[in-house]
Design an enzyme around this catalytic site. Structure first.
Site, PDB file in Angstrom:
ATOM      1  N   GLY A  34       0.785  -1.227   0.000  1.00 45.03           N
ATOM      2  CA  GLY A  34       0.000   0.000   0.000  1.00 45.03           C
ATOM      3  C   GLY A  34       0.816   1.275   0.000  1.00 45.03           C
ATOM      4  N   ILE A  35       0.308   2.277   0.718  1.00 44.56           N
ATOM      5  CA  ILE A  35       0.972   3.580   0.718  1.00 44.56           C
ATOM      6  C   ILE A  35       2.328   3.515   1.402  1.00 44.56           C
ATOM      7  CG2 ILE A  35      -1.208   4.858   0.568  1.00 44.56           C
ATOM      8  CD1 ILE A  35      -0.952   5.498   3.540  1.00 44.56           C
ATOM      9  N   TYR A 173     -12.462   2.105  14.257  1.00 46.54           N
ATOM     10  CA  TYR A 173     -11.425   2.721  13.431  1.00 46.54           C
ATOM     11  C   TYR A 173     -11.289   4.208  13.749  1.00 46.54           C
ATOM     12  CZ  TYR A 173      -8.755   4.028   9.266  1.00 46.54           C
ATOM     13  OH  TYR A 173      -7.788   4.515   8.418  1.00 46.54           O
TER      14      TYR A 173
END
Length: 301
Positions: A34-35, A173
């Site tokens: 991912g990032i 989250y």
């Protein structure tokens, strides 16, 4: 990287404006996908030595081969505080930038090896302990990956791990990402009070097409949806830009960086507004006391 002398103009900022990072060591958690992987790739291209903590050595070595440049892989698992302590004990070299990027989302309530609700444990408590343990080795900056979701967050100190209240992925989250914001604010306040040259920056990637956004419990379906999504929404490369900006540009301490476009979804990185709760130093102090109690950390500042 000469943070003190460079201009932090946000207009049209791209990774092409990253400085020469030769001689710098940057630790990137979550750097195997991912990032995080995109951020690791870009700093390695500029000459940084990249340290990749990875759940398995095989996964880390595979990511390192893709990233290229000078990389170093260590086994590391944020779901276990003993593994966090083991990595911190094993890695004794200097660190110029610690990029606390690893994170996850879970539709069902799960717990870490230490009994923490998974979002809280992996997104905040594990990184909190890691950073406290590595802080004496950090020379320039800590970057914490936050999220726009923090604005919907509330820290429930009476039941932070959803042991009694009804579990919600969105609430869990958001709570964890507000925790990231509060932890970053408090750490910066402590560093300032101690007269440290190290600063803290907070960054969020906007909305990027990565595996964290898998919308269904079926991996084959998610792969198809992610392929479609990459054609219409920002990519992991786009999501990495605010983190890279936060890691290398001269910024006021405890800045909050994200995409500057419509609703902070995409665009050149720049300063963003945080929620009132995320800027509350008393709430930040209280969250730090909670994190210390949960992890057994012994803050050095």
């Amino acid at each position: 990287m000469t943070i003190q002398k460079r201009s932090a103009s946000t207009r049209g900022w791209t990774v092409g404006r990253l400085p020469d990072l030769t001689g710098k060591t940057i630790v990137v958690t979550g750097g195997t996908s991912g990032i995080g992987k995109e951020a690791a790739r870009e700093v390695a291209r500029r000459g940084a030595h990249v340290v990749l903590p990875s759940i398995t050595r095989a996964e880390g070595e595979s990511a390192a081969a893709e990233i290229g440049g000078s990389t170093e892989v260590h086994e590391f698992d944020l779901t276990r505080l003993d593994a966090v302590r083991a990595f911190a004990a094993d890695y004794t070299g200097p660190i110029d930038v610690l990029l606390d990027n690893a994170g996850l989302m879970s539709r069902t309530r799960e717990v870490t090896a230490d009994g923490f609700e998974l979002h809280l444990g992996v997104n905040v408590l594990g990184p909190f302990l890691l950073t406290e343990l590595l802080l004496p080795q950090i020379r320039e900056r800590v970057v914490i990956t936050a999220s726009m979701a923090h604005t919907a967050g509330r820290i429930d100190f009476t039941d932070p791990h959803f042991r009694r209240r009804r579990y919600s992925m969105a609430a869990a989250y958001a709570q964890s990402k507000l925790g990231c914001m509060l932890w970053g604010l408090d750490l910066q306040n402590r560093l300032r009070a101690a007269g440290s040259v190290v600063d803290v920056q907070l960054a969020h990637p906007g909305f990027a097409a990565t595996s964290i956004l898998d919308p269904t419990p079926f991996p084959p379906v998610n792969r198809v949806l992610n392929r479609i999504g990459r054609g219409i929404i920002p990519t992991a490369s786009d999501g990495a830009r605010p983190l890279l900006y936060a890691a290398t540009e001269p910024l006021p301490p405890a800045s909050y960086i994200g995409p500057s476009g419509f609703r902070q979804i995409a665009g050149s990185p720049g300063p963003c507004e945080r929620s009132a709760a995320a800027g509350d130093p008393e709430l930040a102090r209280r969250f730090r006391e909670f994190a210390v109690s949960e992890t057994g950390a012994d803050p050095v500042v």
